[in-house]
Design an enzyme around this catalytic site. Structure first.
Site, PDB file in Angstrom:
ATOM      1  N   TYR A  52      56.241 -31.579   1.771  1.00  0.00           N
ATOM      2  CA  TYR A  52      57.575 -30.903   2.298  1.00  0.00           C
ATOM      3  C   TYR A  52      57.060 -29.951   3.437  1.00  0.00           C
ATOM      4  O   TYR A  52      56.128 -28.941   3.475  1.00  0.00           O
ATOM      5  CB  TYR A  52      58.520 -30.258   1.364  1.00  0.00           C
ATOM      6  N   HIS A 111      53.879 -37.639  -6.674  1.00  0.00           N
ATOM      7  CA  HIS A 111      55.169 -38.291  -5.342  1.00  0.00           C
ATOM      8  C   HIS A 111      55.516 -39.816  -5.831  1.00  0.00           C
ATOM      9  O   HIS A 111      56.783 -39.916  -5.308  1.00  0.00           O
ATOM     10  CB  HIS A 111      54.521 -37.409  -4.423  1.00  0.00           C
TER      11      HIS A 111
END
Length: 282
Positions: A52, A111
């Protein structure tokens, strides 16, 4: 407030997502205030990732959490596929911990799957857990076949969560993934639980039945959508917002219970799949 048991801890079923946060300097103070408001309203789970903003979200979260006791927060971050190897994972984790201003994560997620063998990633996650730098580990963007493969590996059944996209307009998980996770006592972390504010064309907020249910509960449409996601006992939602008011409404949605009649009406408008669907990923 509805609770979910994850990694042996009871946490509120409504957490805080931070995707896209930390990327705009002009929004920094507003975003920090929103995260802090969510925690003050009762949230314990804060979810971020090294991806992010290339670490900017973790940095923002680290700053936002400074006023709070570390043990009161259930902190999640994620490792990128290219860093999920025995050679690179610990350095990647250390960088995340530094940005987050902490010496451990409550949960570290893989992820999404990449080229590193899953067995190698699992072995390294297991090893890192023994160091104390992570208290538990899990996966993200795993479909049913991925979960079955994971469970067949040595130590694979030590995963404590799977984080997937799930909302009223994207119900593919209902066919196989959610039943499998329930059977294996593996909680689901639902990301984008309000379909990113309908930006993907699901028209959830403009559907009359959703609006009617919201009016009946004196709730917002987004609160109804969130209450639907956490109707299952082992589903944790992590909506993201940079607004203090919306954040407080999001957390309050964990207290909203939809009736069987309301759930049936939503099922009729947004039916569960009757066959295997491709895994939705943003």
């Amino acid at each position: 407030m509805k609770q979910v048991k994850i990694a042996g801890q009871q946490v509120p079923a409504m957490g805080i997502g931070t995707w896209h946060m930390g990327e705009r300097p002009a929004q920094r103070e507003t975003e920090i205030a929103a995260i802090q408001a969510g925690i003050s309203a009762g949230a314990r789970v804060v979810d971020t990732a090294e991806m992010y903003g290339s670490g900017k979200s973790e940095n923002l979260v680290g700053e936002a959490l400074k006023p709070f006791k570390r043990e009161d927060i259930f902190l999640i971050s994620k490792v990128l596929p290219e860093n999920a190897s025995q050679r690179r994972m610990e350095a990647s984790l250390d960088a995340s911990l530094q940005r987050l201003r902490t010496d451990y994560l409550d949960l570290y997620l893989y992820h999404w799957r990449g080229s590193v063998p899953l067995s190698e990633t699992v072995a390294e996650l297991q090893r890192l857990q023994t160091t104390g730098k992570i208290r538990s580990w899990g996966v993200s963007n795993f479909d049913i076949a991925d979960l079955q493969e994971l469970w067949a590996l040595p130590g694979g059944d030590q995963a404590v969560a799977n984080e997937d996209l799930y909302h009223l307009g994207s119900r593919g998980l209902d066919y196989a993934v959610l039943p499998w996770q329930r059977d294996h006592d593996l909680p689901l972390i639902a990301y984008s639980p309000i379909a990113q504010g309908d930006s993907w064309g699901h028209h959830l907020t403009t559907t009359p039945i959703v609006q009617q249910i919201a009016q009946a509960h004196h709730a917002t449409i987004y609160q109804v959508l969130l209450a639907w996601v956490v109707r299952h006992p082992q589903v944790l939602a992590i909506p993201q917002t940079s607004s203090v008011a919306h954040m407080e409404q999001n957390i309050a949605a964990a207290d909203l219970t939809l009736s069987a009649t309301e759930l049936a009406a939503l099922d009729q408008q947004f039916p569960a799949p009757t066959s295997k669907q491709p895994l939705d990923i943003l």
